[in-house]
Design an enzyme around this catalytic site. Structure first.
Site, PDB file in Angstrom:
ATOM      1  N   LYS A 138       5.981   6.138   6.976  1.00 41.49           N
ATOM      2  CA  LYS A 138       5.473   5.251   8.029  1.00 41.49           C
ATOM      3  C   LYS A 138       6.617   4.783   8.917  1.00 41.49           C
ATOM      4  O   LYS A 138       7.664   4.379   8.429  1.00 41.49           O
ATOM      5  CB  LYS A 138       4.805   4.012   7.427  1.00 41.49           C
ATOM      6  CG  LYS A 138       3.591   4.300   6.587  1.00 41.49           C
ATOM      7  CD  LYS A 138       3.015   3.023   5.993  1.00 41.49           C
ATOM      8  CE  LYS A 138       1.806   3.329   5.131  1.00 41.49           C
ATOM      9  NZ  LYS A 138       1.258   2.111   4.514  1.00 41.49           N
ATOM     10  N   HIS A 155       0.819  -1.211   0.000  1.00 40.91           N
ATOM     11  CA  HIS A 155       0.000   0.000   0.000  1.00 40.91           C
ATOM     12  C   HIS A 155       0.852   1.260   0.000  1.00 40.91           C
ATOM     13  O   HIS A 155       1.968   1.273   0.516  1.00 40.91           O
ATOM     14  CB  HIS A 155      -0.904   0.035   1.232  1.00 40.91           C
ATOM     15  CG  HIS A 155      -1.806  -1.152   1.345  1.00 40.91           C
ATOM     16  ND1 HIS A 155      -2.172  -1.691   2.553  1.00 40.91           N
ATOM     17  CD2 HIS A 155      -2.418  -1.917   0.405  1.00 40.91           C
ATOM     18  CE1 HIS A 155      -2.976  -2.727   2.357  1.00 40.91           C
ATOM     19  NE2 HIS A 155      -3.138  -2.888   1.061  1.00 40.91           N
ATOM     20  N   ASP A 200      -6.401  -6.223  -2.197  1.00 39.28           N
ATOM     21  CA  ASP A 200      -5.008  -6.591  -2.457  1.00 39.28           C
ATOM     22  C   ASP A 200      -4.866  -7.664  -3.534  1.00 39.28           C
ATOM     23  O   ASP A 200      -3.802  -7.817  -4.122  1.00 39.28           O
ATOM     24  CB  ASP A 200      -4.323  -7.033  -1.168  1.00 39.28           C
ATOM     25  CG  ASP A 200      -4.099  -5.868  -0.215  1.00 39.28           C
ATOM     26  OD1 ASP A 200      -4.148  -4.709  -0.667  1.00 39.28           O
ATOM     27  OD2 ASP A 200      -3.872  -6.114   0.978  1.00 39.28           O
ATOM     28  N   TYR A 232       1.779   1.636  13.563  1.00 34.25           N
ATOM     29  CA  TYR A 232       2.603   2.480  12.708  1.00 34.25           C
ATOM     30  C   TYR A 232       2.125   3.919  12.744  1.00 34.25           C
ATOM     31  O   TYR A 232       0.943   4.210  12.675  1.00 34.25           O
ATOM     32  CB  TYR A 232       2.699   1.944  11.276  1.00 34.25           C
ATOM     33  CG  TYR A 232       1.412   1.615  10.586  1.00 34.25           C
ATOM     34  CD1 TYR A 232       0.881   2.476   9.629  1.00 34.25           C
ATOM     35  CD2 TYR A 232       0.722   0.446  10.868  1.00 34.25           C
ATOM     36  CE1 TYR A 232      -0.297   2.173   8.972  1.00 34.25           C
ATOM     37  CE2 TYR A 232      -0.451   0.132  10.223  1.00 34.25           C
ATOM     38  CZ  TYR A 232      -0.968   1.004   9.275  1.00 34.25           C
ATOM     39  OH  TYR A 232      -2.136   0.702   8.636  1.00 34.25           O
TER      40      TYR A 232
END
Length: 185
Positions: free
Chosen positions: A72, A62, A170, A132
């Site tokens: 991130k 992603h 996905d 995250y």
């Protein structure tokens, strides 16, 4: 905190120091000033947490487009994951290359993934909790992805690829060759 440069420019592994005794340990896992001085001068605006209940779940790959592109800082609070970043910055000497490492509560390591990379992970044990911090909020309009098992990229997932668990989203992400230009190096 220990810092380690990685083979893809911009990625950084961070290992916070743990002070322990017979009771357990204490660790400063994030310090804004230290991070800005040693890794990247960014502001984190949101912290996310996910639970993946079974072995072989793959989330990703992603990323988000500008103006909501996200850096991130990823860590695993419980369980063990194989965390992956893929360079998708046009003009980068490492364009299309990937880096992966194991993150777990036991090793305490964190991975900094700047904008310009697609990110994903695979669960290696049940009940993985991942946290995250991100530098931009989630934006459904800017949300994009890259096919998790693109042979051109060649990620060596440490889980049986014929039995991975994926979201519907996905399963249908574009391959690198079909990815519209998203970031410049």
């Amino acid at each position: 905190m220990k810092i380690g440069a990685l083979p893809l420019a911009g990625l950084t592994k961070i290992t916070p120091t743990r002070l322990g005794d017979h009771r357990g340990y204490f660790s400063e896992v994030f310090k804004d000033g230290w991070f800005r001085e040693n890794v990247a001068d960014v502001t984190f605006v949101q912290e996310n947490e996910s639970l993946s209940a079974t072995v072989g779940i793959i989330r990703g790959l992603h990323f988000q487009l500008d103006p909501f592109a996200q850096g991130k800082l990823v860590r695993c609070l419980a369980g063990r994951i194989f965390d992956v970043a893929v360079d998708i910055r046009l003009g980068s000497p490492s364009y299309g290359q990937w880096y992966g490492c194991e993150l777990s509560n036991e090793n305490g390591e964190q991975l900094w993934i700047p904008t310009g990379f697609a990110h994903g992970f695979a669960t290696l044990v049940p009940d993985c909790v991942i946290s995250y911090k991100v530098t931009a909020p989630y934006s459904a309009v800017s949300d994009r992805g890259l096919f998790w098992n693109d042979p051109e990229i060649g990620i060596e997932w440490p889980v049986p690829v014929d039995s991975v668990v994926l979201s519907d989203k996905d399963k249908v992400q574009p391959k690198l060759a079909d990815l519209p230009p998203s970031f410049k190096y």
